[in-house]
Design an enzyme around this catalytic site. Structure first.
Site, short mmCIF file in Angstrom:
data_model
loop_
_atom_site.label_atom_id
_atom_site.label_comp_id
_atom_site.label_asym_id
_atom_site.label_seq_id
_atom_site.Cartn_x
_atom_site.Cartn_y
_atom_site.Cartn_z
N ARG A 126 62.34 47.63 48.75
CA ARG A 126 62.06 48.70 47.79
C ARG A 126 60.68 49.26 48.16
O ARG A 126 59.79 48.51 48.56
CB ARG A 126 62.01 48.16 46.36
CG ARG A 126 61.79 49.26 45.34
CD ARG A 126 61.46 48.72 43.94
NE ARG A 126 61.35 49.83 43.00
CZ ARG A 126 60.80 49.75 41.80
NH1 ARG A 126 60.33 48.59 41.39
NH2 ARG A 126 60.73 50.81 41.02
N HIS A 127 60.51 50.56 48.00
CA HIS A 127 59.21 51.17 48.25
C HIS A 127 58.11 50.48 47.44
O HIS A 127 58.39 49.82 46.44
CB HIS A 127 59.26 52.66 47.89
CG HIS A 127 59.67 52.87 46.46
ND1 HIS A 127 58.80 52.69 45.42
CD2 HIS A 127 60.87 53.18 45.92
CE1 HIS A 127 59.45 52.90 44.29
NE2 HIS A 127 60.71 53.19 44.56
N GLY A 128 56.85 50.70 47.82
CA GLY A 128 55.72 50.11 47.11
C GLY A 128 55.41 50.85 45.81
O GLY A 128 56.14 51.77 45.40
N GLY A 186 64.41 51.38 50.73
CA GLY A 186 65.16 52.11 49.72
C GLY A 186 64.52 51.96 48.35
O GLY A 186 63.30 52.01 48.21
N ALA A 212 57.95 46.99 45.90
CA ALA A 212 57.89 46.29 47.20
C ALA A 212 58.85 45.11 47.28
O ALA A 212 58.72 44.26 48.16
CB ALA A 212 56.48 45.84 47.56
#
Ligand code: NAG
Ligand code: NAG
Ligand code: NAG
Ligand code: NAG
Length: 454
Positions: free
Chosen positions: A69-71, A335, A378
């Protein structure tokens, strides 16, 4: 401020623990990654207490597949707009609200979020990714050693592309992309945003208000009502002027200020730990019905990603068997929480015996399905394929481990943290062979809008 008041305030600050200390465990999908790995607070590059000995002896990693997952990100434009409305309301009220210190403090709070931030990656989000990359490289030095190829893919969202680039930077200049030093992130929404491409999911869940009936019922239920009344009273607002969405925005702001700026914002002081648990449940209910076990299509739509993971594992096993170099030793894909949550549900993780309902808040106090523990900023799910040398020739050479947020997951079929690749494939045989994205995601021909037909 008069010196005496200042001194009194200072004393208060020294005596009271920061308000967010008790709340930060309940921020759901807006949780900091440190909530699941508290050792990172003092040392962001530490591999944690369980690092040594968790990886199998006499095994060499062949392939690592990470779905991230994005930060940490900024609020979306919609959240910023709602916060602006709530803040403006407090500003209008503040003049005559001397009896409401919370309202005065919040009117003084500088509203610095702009709609243009719209869910972008925050500077903290870049650090999340750089540090995650460095820890991953430290955990698997052989795989991340110089001159290995890294395949980096991402959702088309800006925060994901930026996260991918930050992850790449975190690894330093030693990896070979097969094409110079350019950071090259391949966009692949059909894998990372499969939910957008699944017509059945979009029509029957995403855009169907009836599908969220449990969430909507909880917003109107007794637990939320109590929180609303408390917040309204603290702000000296008539309770009719507040609703669950506005209170949720206030709580979100508390979480954003901690995640983005590392500060305990005055918004946090509106909530007790009990309130935070209720708001966490509201967030989890939404995740459950929109991304988790609530409807089968939520997880079934992720089988395209699940199968892609196994296709690459298969290929690595084949290459290893024929003594060829592994063509994709490192695959990193960035993602969303919405990418990971369905995938974990497809694999059967964090499933409670009873569904999450508007009416069973108390019974679900010990639930497994807590988004903040599963998909904080994250968040990362990592598949590691090993080749193992065994004295006993009957044992299989290919083994797999799974790590969620850098902690080993237990396989359901064996209650063990390592599995032979054959056993794992066997356990997920039905998904691997019988889940076809196109068919799963086809809209039923009949006109279905009722939830019980999902
Ligand atoms: C995305 O990934 C899938 C599976 O690996 C692949 O078939 C497809 O071509 C990729 N799409 C793009 C745009 O690269
Ligand atoms: C966040 O704030 C705490 C307490 O004020 C401090 O100890 C910590 O070092 C800060 N963390 C970062 C990453 O700045
Ligand atoms: C799984 O393993 C753990 C620790 O080894 C043990 O405590 C637990 O009872 C096991 N559960 C099952 C269902 O075998
Ligand atoms: C489906 O049914 C609903 C209500 O019965 C109706 O409003 C809608 O227009 C129908 N849609 C289609 C595509 O037939």
């Amino acid at each position: 401020m008069a010196p005496r008041r200042e001194a009194a305030l200072l004393l208060l600050l020294l005596v009271l623990p920061p308000a967010s200390a008790g709340l930060s465990g309940y921020f759901g999908t807006k949780s900091r990654y440190e909530e699941v790995n508290p050792h990172l607070v003092s040392d962001p590059l530490s591999l944690g207490p369980g690092a040594g000995g968790s990886l199998p002896a006499s095994c060499t990693p062949l392939q690592l597949r990470a779905v991230l997952r994005h930060g940490t990100r900024y609020p979306t434009a919609g959240q910023v707009r709602r916060l602006g409305e709530l803040h403006a309301r407090l500003l209008r009220r503040a003049a005559g609200a001397a009896a409401c210190p919370a309202a005065v403090a919040l009117a003084d709070w500088p509203m610095w979020y702009e709609e243009s931030l719209d869910g972008r990656l925050a500077p903290q989000g870049r650090r999340d990714m750089e540090q995650l990359a460095r820890r991953m490289a430290a955990r698997f030095p052989a795989l991340f050693a110089a001159r290995r190829r890294l395949a980096l893919a991402s959702s088309s969202k800006h925060r994901c592309l930026q996260s991918g680039a930050a992850f790449r930077r975190g690894l330093g200049p030693t990896l070979d992309f097969g094409g110079g030093d350019e950071v090259e992130v391949e966009v692949n929404d059909s894998l990372m945003r499969f939910f957008d491409h699944c017509a059945k999911f979009v029509a029957l869940v995403e855009e169907n208000d009836a599908a969220m009936c449990q969430v909507n019922a909880f917003k109107e239920g007794p637990e939320m009502k109590k929180v609303l009344e408390k917040v309204a009273s603290a702000l000296c607002l008539p309770v009719e002027e507040l609703n669950a969405d506005l209170v949720q925005v206030a709580f979100l702001t508390c979480s954003y200020e901690l995640a983005i700026k590392n500060v305990t914002s005055p918004w946090c002081s509106l909530f007790s730990e009990e309130d935070a648990k209720v708001l966490e449940y509201l967030n989890d209910l939404k995740q459950y019905w929109k991304r988790g076990y609530g409807y089968d299509i939520n997880s079934r739509s992720s089988c395209v990603l699940f199968q892609d993971i196994f296709q690459h594992l298969d290929k690595a096993v084949e290459e290893s068997k024929s003594s060829k170099p592994i063509s994709s030793p490192l695959i990193v894909q960035v993602g969303h929480a919405e990418t990971l949550q369905p995938l974990l549900a497809l694999m059967g993780y964090f499933k409670d015996d009873e569904p999450l309902l508007a009416t069973n808040y108390a019974r679900q106090a010990q639930r497994k399905f807590r988004s903040g523990r599963i998909v904080p900023y994250a968040a990362n799910l990592v598949f590691v394929l090993y080749h193992c040398d065994h004295v006993n020739a009957s044992q299989e050479e290919y083994q797999v481990q799974l790590l969620l947020n850098e902690n080993l997951l237990t396989f359901h079929h064996s209650n063990n943290t390592i599995s032979t690749y054959t056993d794992l494939k066997d356990y997920y045989k039905d998904i691997l062979e019988n889940c076809h994205f196109k068919e799963e995601c086809e809209l039923p021909k009949v006109n279905v809008t009722a939830v019980d037909e999902l």
